[in-house]
Design a protein around this motif. Sequence first.
Motif, PDB file in Angstrom:
ATOM      1  N   TYR A   8       8.971   1.830   5.008  1.00 27.92           N
ATOM      2  CA  TYR A   8       9.183   1.170   3.717  1.00 27.92           C
ATOM      3  C   TYR A   8       9.248   2.258   2.647  1.00 27.92           C
ATOM      4  O   TYR A   8       8.361   3.112   2.589  1.00 27.92           O
ATOM      5  CB  TYR A   8       8.008   0.248   3.365  1.00 27.92           C
ATOM      6  N   LEU A  57       8.747   3.066  -1.047  1.00 28.00           N
ATOM      7  CA  LEU A  57       8.143   2.462  -2.235  1.00 28.00           C
ATOM      8  C   LEU A  57       8.901   2.914  -3.475  1.00 28.00           C
ATOM      9  O   LEU A  57       9.173   2.156  -4.377  1.00 28.00           O
ATOM     10  CB  LEU A  57       6.664   2.843  -2.329  1.00 28.00           C
ATOM     11  N   VAL A  85       6.032   4.404   3.371  1.00 33.27           N
ATOM     12  CA  VAL A  85       5.000   3.961   4.304  1.00 33.27           C
ATOM     13  C   VAL A  85       5.624   3.888   5.692  1.00 33.27           C
ATOM     14  O   VAL A  85       6.606   3.175   5.904  1.00 33.27           O
ATOM     15  CB  VAL A  85       4.467   2.552   3.920  1.00 33.27           C
ATOM     16  N   ALA A 131       5.321   2.262   8.587  1.00 36.00           N
ATOM     17  CA  ALA A 131       4.600   1.066   9.041  1.00 36.00           C
ATOM     18  C   ALA A 131       4.655   0.909  10.555  1.00 36.00           C
ATOM     19  O   ALA A 131       3.673   0.523  11.189  1.00 36.00           O
ATOM     20  CB  ALA A 131       5.166  -0.170   8.359  1.00 36.00           C
ATOM     21  N   PRO A 134      -5.956  -4.018  13.876  1.00 32.92           N
ATOM     22  CA  PRO A 134      -6.586  -4.307  12.582  1.00 32.92           C
ATOM     23  C   PRO A 134      -5.545  -4.527  11.485  1.00 32.92           C
ATOM     24  O   PRO A 134      -4.347  -4.325  11.701  1.00 32.92           O
ATOM     25  CB  PRO A 134      -7.401  -3.048  12.307  1.00 32.92           C
ATOM     26  N   ASN A 135      -6.004  -4.929  10.322  1.00 35.75           N
ATOM     27  CA  ASN A 135      -5.112  -5.095   9.176  1.00 35.75           C
ATOM     28  C   ASN A 135      -4.375  -3.801   8.890  1.00 35.75           C
ATOM     29  O   ASN A 135      -4.964  -2.725   8.931  1.00 35.75           O
ATOM     30  CB  ASN A 135      -5.926  -5.470   7.926  1.00 35.75           C
ATOM     31  N   GLY A 136      -3.085  -3.921   8.652  1.00 38.62           N
ATOM     32  CA  GLY A 136      -2.302  -2.744   8.307  1.00 38.62           C
ATOM     33  C   GLY A 136      -1.753  -1.997   9.509  1.00 38.62           C
ATOM     34  O   GLY A 136      -1.083  -0.971   9.364  1.00 38.62           O
ATOM     35  N   ALA A 137      -2.012  -2.504  10.716  1.00 39.24           N
ATOM     36  CA  ALA A 137      -1.570  -1.818  11.936  1.00 39.24           C
ATOM     37  C   ALA A 137      -0.047  -1.795  12.067  1.00 39.24           C
ATOM     38  O   ALA A 137       0.513  -0.902  12.697  1.00 39.24           O
ATOM     39  CB  ALA A 137      -2.185  -2.488  13.164  1.00 39.24           C
ATOM     40  N   GLY A 138       0.614  -2.809  11.492  1.00 36.35           N
ATOM     41  CA  GLY A 138       2.071  -2.897  11.608  1.00 36.35           C
ATOM     42  C   GLY A 138       2.531  -4.119  12.395  1.00 36.35           C
ATOM     43  O   GLY A 138       3.703  -4.229  12.761  1.00 36.35           O
ATOM     44  N   LYS A 139       1.641  -5.052  12.624  1.00 42.49           N
ATOM     45  CA  LYS A 139       1.951  -6.235  13.439  1.00 42.49           C
ATOM     46  C   LYS A 139       2.989  -7.132  12.760  1.00 42.49           C
ATOM     47  O   LYS A 139       3.988  -7.507  13.368  1.00 42.49           O
ATOM     48  CB  LYS A 139       0.665  -7.045  13.726  1.00 42.49           C
ATOM     49  N   THR A 140       2.752  -7.466  11.497  1.00 39.68           N
ATOM     50  CA  THR A 140       3.677  -8.355  10.788  1.00 39.68           C
ATOM     51  C   THR A 140       5.041  -7.702  10.619  1.00 39.68           C
ATOM     52  O   THR A 140       6.082  -8.346  10.751  1.00 39.68           O
ATOM     53  CB  THR A 140       3.084  -8.759   9.414  1.00 39.68           C
ATOM     54  N   THR A 141       5.033  -6.397  10.370  1.00 38.03           N
ATOM     55  CA  THR A 141       6.308  -5.672  10.250  1.00 38.03           C
ATOM     56  C   THR A 141       7.078  -5.726  11.570  1.00 38.03           C
ATOM     57  O   THR A 141       8.293  -5.918  11.584  1.00 38.03           O
ATOM     58  CB  THR A 141       6.048  -4.207   9.838  1.00 38.03           C
TER      59      THR A 141
HETATM   60  N1  LIG Z   1       7.077  -4.958   2.045  1.00 37.91           N
HETATM   61  C1  LIG Z   1       6.320  -3.868   2.166  1.00 37.91           C
HETATM   62  N2  LIG Z   1       6.492  -2.797   1.369  1.00 37.91           N
HETATM   63  C2  LIG Z   1       5.740  -1.692   1.498  1.00 37.91           C
HETATM   64  N3  LIG Z   1       4.788  -1.530   2.408  1.00 37.91           N
HETATM   65  C3  LIG Z   1       4.539  -2.549   3.249  1.00 37.91           C
HETATM   66  C4  LIG Z   1       5.295  -3.765   3.165  1.00 37.91           C
HETATM   67  N4  LIG Z   1       4.841  -4.618   4.142  1.00 37.91           N
HETATM   68  C5  LIG Z   1       3.849  -3.948   4.778  1.00 37.91           C
HETATM   69  N5  LIG Z   1       3.672  -2.719   4.247  1.00 37.91           N
HETATM   70  C6  LIG Z   1       2.709  -1.693   4.712  1.00 37.91           C
HETATM   71  O1  LIG Z   1       3.009  -1.415   6.064  1.00 37.91           O
HETATM   72  C7  LIG Z   1       1.813  -1.260   6.840  1.00 37.91           C
HETATM   73  C8  LIG Z   1       1.798  -2.287   7.960  1.00 37.91           C
HETATM   74  O2  LIG Z   1       1.653  -3.591   7.389  1.00 37.91           O
HETATM   75  P1  LIG Z   1       1.745  -4.921   8.241  1.00 37.91           P
HETATM   76  O3  LIG Z   1       2.943  -4.856   9.096  1.00 37.91           O
HETATM   77  O4  LIG Z   1       1.642  -6.062   7.291  1.00 37.91           O
HETATM   78  O5  LIG Z   1       0.440  -4.815   9.153  1.00 37.91           O
HETATM   79  P2  LIG Z   1      -0.451  -5.957   9.840  1.00 37.91           P
HETATM   80  O6  LIG Z   1       0.363  -7.193   9.950  1.00 37.91           O
HETATM   81  O7  LIG Z   1      -0.828  -5.364  11.158  1.00 37.91           O
HETATM   82  O8  LIG Z   1      -1.648  -6.142   8.951  1.00 37.91           O
HETATM   83  C9  LIG Z   1       0.685  -1.393   5.855  1.00 37.91           C
HETATM   84  O9  LIG Z   1       0.326  -0.104   5.434  1.00 37.91           O
HETATM   85  C10 LIG Z   1       1.274  -2.183   4.716  1.00 37.91           C
HETATM   86  O10 LIG Z   1       0.635  -1.897   3.496  1.00 37.91           O
END
Ligand SMILES: Nc1ncnc2c1ncn2[C@@H]1O[C@H](COP(=O)(O)OP(=O)(O)O)[C@@H](O)[C@H]1O
Length: 319
Positions: free
Chosen positions: A15, A17, A23, A25, A44-51
Motif C-alpha cells: 500500500y 500511503l 506498507v 502488507a 494477529p491483527n495487522g498480519a495481512g489476512k484481510t489484504t
Molecule cells: N487500505 C490500506 N491502506 C494502507 N495500509 C493498509 C490498508 N489496509 C491495510 N493496511 C495495512 O496493511 C497491514 C495488513 O493489514 P490487514 O490486511 O488488514 O491485516 P489483518 O486483516 O491480518 O489484521 C497493516 O499494517 C495495515 O495497517
Amino acid sequence: MEKPVIQIESLTKVYSLDSHRRVDAVKGISFSVKQGEIFGLLGPNGAGKTTTIGMLTTRVRVTSGDGFIAGISIRDEVAVKRLIAVVPQQNNLDRSLTVRENLIFHAKYFGVPKQEREQKADELLEMMGLKQRQDDYVRAFSGGMAQRLMIARSLMHEPKILFLDEATTGLDPQSRRLLWDKVNELNAGGQTIFLTTHYMDEADELCHCIAIMDHGKILAMDTPGNLKKMVPGGNRIELELKDVSDALIDGLQKLDRAGEVNRRDEPDKVVLSIHGDQTMMAGIMRVAQQAQADVLGVKLHQVTLEDLFIHLTGRRLRD
Ligand SMILES: Nc1ncnc2c1ncn2[C@@H]1O[C@H](COP(=O)(O)OP(=O)(O)O)[C@@H](O)[C@H]1O
Ligand SMILES: [Mg+2]
C-alpha cells in the motif's frame, strides 16, 4: 479434497500511503487450498489476512504475483466474482431491506432466476435459523444473526468458495459456537471455505488446514495436528506432589518418551513434568502408587497453536 481450488504464487501487496511511505502488507506468499476444505489463515491483527482475502476476492489490487480461483486469475475480476462469495469483517447488510429482501436482491444482482432464488432463500433462511425473522428489517439484528444473514446472502449465487473474514470477532461464545456449527454444516455439504481468524481455538477446531500468518508472511502451514507437533516438548503431564523419591523419578523416566522428567519446586509442592498425553495418565498413577507418592494433583498440558505461534515468533498471538 483433491485438486487445488485456490492457488497463490508470490502474491504481494504494497500500500502506498504517499510518495515515500509504504506498507508491505503481504510479502510474496504462495500456497494452495484444496476443494472441499476449510482453510484458515490464522494471525494477529495487522498480519495481512484481510489484504490477502481482498486480493483473492478482487477488492484489493494485486501489486505482484498472482492467484487463481478454479484456474482463473484473480486479475480477471468479472469471472472470479461469479465463483466466490465474501463475508467481510464489517456488517454491510442493507438496513433499508428486510432479511428476505437482502437475500433476494443479492441473487437478482447475480442473475439467479426468480423461482430458484425464492427456493434458495427458503433453504438458506431455514438453515441459518432465520426463517421466523425473514420479514424483519435487519436494523435490530444482533452480531450473530447479522453474520448468519451475511453468510446466507453470500451463498445465494452458489459460490465455489466462501470467504469469511473474522466471522466470529466480537460475538458472544454462544453465537460463536452456533456459527462454527453452521460452517461445519456447510462444509459437510461440500462447500469450500476460506476463513481468517485471530482466535487459535477457532482455527484449531474448524480448519482442515491452517496457514499461520505474521507480518505479511506465512510462517507455517499444515493440519492443526501436524502444526502442534512442531512445538518442541509437545504435550506434557504435570504431577504435583508433596515430596519426590528416587523410586518415583526412576519409574516415571521409564514411562517418559524422552526419558526426561523435569522437576520444579514450588512453595508447598514439587511438580514433575513428563512428556506425553492422556494415554499415559494411568501408567503415571500406577508408578506413583508403587512409589507410595503423595499425589496432590495431575494436570494435562496440551499443546495449542498459541504455543506454536510463540515458538515461531517469540510473541503471543493475542494483543
Ligand atoms: N487500505 C490500506 N491502506 C494502507 N495500509 C493498509 C490498508 N489496509 C491495510 N493496511 C495495512 O496493511 C497491514 C495488513 O493489514 P490487514 O490486511 O488488514 O491485516 P489483518 O486483516 O491480518 O489484521 C497493516 O499494517 C495495515 O495497517
Ligand atoms: Mg483483518
